[in-house]
Design an enzyme around this catalytic site. Sequence first.
Site, PDB file in Angstrom:
ATOM      1  N   ALA A   9       2.541   5.075 -11.432  1.00 47.07           N
ATOM      2  CA  ALA A   9       3.904   4.944 -11.971  1.00 47.07           C
ATOM      3  C   ALA A   9       4.914   5.672 -11.088  1.00 47.07           C
ATOM      4  O   ALA A   9       5.896   6.222 -11.558  1.00 47.07           O
ATOM      5  CB  ALA A   9       3.945   5.496 -13.405  1.00 47.07           C
ATOM      6  N   ASP A  32      -0.527   6.497 -14.920  1.00 43.53           N
ATOM      7  CA  ASP A  32      -0.551   7.423 -13.780  1.00 43.53           C
ATOM      8  C   ASP A  32      -1.437   8.614 -14.124  1.00 43.53           C
ATOM      9  O   ASP A  32      -1.724   8.864 -15.301  1.00 43.53           O
ATOM     10  CB  ASP A  32       0.869   7.915 -13.462  1.00 43.53           C
ATOM     11  CG  ASP A  32       1.024   8.362 -12.012  1.00 43.53           C
ATOM     12  OD1 ASP A  32       1.624   7.617 -11.205  1.00 43.53           O
ATOM     13  OD2 ASP A  32       0.530   9.476 -11.683  1.00 43.53           O
ATOM     14  N   ASN A 119      -1.093   0.788   0.318  1.00 44.28           N
ATOM     15  CA  ASN A 119      -1.414   0.654   1.740  1.00 44.28           C
ATOM     16  C   ASN A 119      -2.629   1.496   2.137  1.00 44.28           C
ATOM     17  O   ASN A 119      -2.900   2.494   1.476  1.00 44.28           O
ATOM     18  CB  ASN A 119      -0.199   1.104   2.573  1.00 44.28           C
ATOM     19  CG  ASN A 119       0.796  -0.031   2.745  1.00 44.28           C
ATOM     20  OD1 ASN A 119       0.411  -1.142   3.075  1.00 44.28           O
ATOM     21  ND2 ASN A 119       2.055   0.269   2.515  1.00 44.28           N
ATOM     22  N   ARG A 150      12.381  -8.938   4.444  1.00 41.85           N
ATOM     23  CA  ARG A 150      13.045  -8.045   5.414  1.00 41.85           C
ATOM     24  C   ARG A 150      13.643  -8.876   6.546  1.00 41.85           C
ATOM     25  O   ARG A 150      14.788  -8.684   6.936  1.00 41.85           O
ATOM     26  CB  ARG A 150      12.029  -7.044   5.976  1.00 41.85           C
ATOM     27  CG  ARG A 150      11.758  -5.933   4.986  1.00 41.85           C
ATOM     28  CD  ARG A 150      10.848  -4.863   5.559  1.00 41.85           C
ATOM     29  NE  ARG A 150      10.774  -3.768   4.598  1.00 41.85           N
ATOM     30  CZ  ARG A 150       9.686  -3.035   4.363  1.00 41.85           C
ATOM     31  NH1 ARG A 150       8.572  -3.266   5.027  1.00 41.85           N
ATOM     32  NH2 ARG A 150       9.721  -2.069   3.486  1.00 41.85           N
ATOM     33  N   HIS A 174      -0.353  -6.530   7.243  1.00 42.29           N
ATOM     34  CA  HIS A 174       0.870  -5.787   6.916  1.00 42.29           C
ATOM     35  C   HIS A 174       0.915  -4.518   7.764  1.00 42.29           C
ATOM     36  O   HIS A 174       0.769  -3.411   7.297  1.00 42.29           O
ATOM     37  CB  HIS A 174       0.846  -5.437   5.425  1.00 42.29           C
ATOM     38  CG  HIS A 174       2.101  -4.776   4.955  1.00 42.29           C
ATOM     39  ND1 HIS A 174       3.354  -5.247   5.235  1.00 42.29           N
ATOM     40  CD2 HIS A 174       2.291  -3.659   4.198  1.00 42.29           C
ATOM     41  CE1 HIS A 174       4.256  -4.457   4.674  1.00 42.29           C
ATOM     42  NE2 HIS A 174       3.641  -3.486   4.052  1.00 42.29           N
TER      43      HIS A 174
END
Length: 311
Positions: A9, A32, A119, A150, A174
């Site tokens: 969160a 969380d 990531n 983007r 990515h």
Amino acid sequence: MKKISIIGAGNTGATAAHWLAERELADIVLLDVVEGMPQGKGLDLQQAMPIVGSDVEVIGTNDYSATKDSDIIIITAGIARKPGMSREDLLKTNAEIVGKAATESLKFSPQAMYIVLTNPLDTMAYLTLKMTRLSRERVIGQAGILDSARMRAFVAMETGVSLENIQCYVLGGHGDEMVPLTRHSNIAGIPLKEYLPADKLGAIVNRTRKGGGEIVNLLKTGSAYYAPSMACAQMAEAILKDKKLIVPCAAYMEGEYGLKDMFFGVPVMLGAGGMERIIEYQFDAEEKAMFDKSAASVRESHEALRSLIKF
Ligand code: APR
């Protein structure tokens, strides 16, 4: 009402909750490890709903049982990239966090689809698929929508044309080796390669590749979250509304584009079945070279994960 649980969160998780709740797409559970924080954010967001006029329930929790029977699980838990830190540096820490998020949430929502944001994205999606043993339709990584958005934003800034006229397609992993497709990207149907001089287009491609890092350097205390979470909301919406939306996402490859047993950013069709189809583009030699370079870099990251965890 459909139900979406967001694991993590923090900035991206809470902002994804914001976009999703405002669009009245689903009841939201924010989970969380930090005590009180998801409950506080959930309550705050719930209190915004009377003003928005959205009849969704938003709650925060530290307990996976509250995520029971979710239609979609979004994983954003992890640590964010710090200045100078590559996405791959994050691998070890985030692998532990994401692995737990995936397996714990699956116990309560065996029917859920997974959208992974943490990531290094392609590898965390791979980890989620392997840990949950779900079919590939049900585990999708967010990345291409963000990278393409983007690029669209940079093209609009350069040309002054409405964003609505600008379509860009960024494929691949990515990371800095991502593959912006300038031949397929266009302004009102005119290929970008024809619309913009080579130097301007080159600068846009370069800025797109480094788009995440640019924001990390500006923020200093975290990484981008408005656009990543919006991308994730678009994916969830496409699934919940069975839109058959074609967007670039990280998908598990089973021979498409000559790639196997890895996640990679490719155009996919999102609908009620999750990642329903992978769309294959025809590449020229230059595009193929970029694509292969990016695939090699993702493969390396997957290999690093496999050296940590035996699936
Ligand atoms: N379970 C649940 N939540 C966790 C866990 C865990 N095991 N470990 C960490 N978290 C939570 C943190 O407490 C924090 O609130 O994940 C949240 C991450 O939020 P931020 O630090 O604000 O990071 P954010 O910007 O949201 O990015 C999260 O998404 O875009 C990617 O690169 C980004 O990998 C990063 C991730």
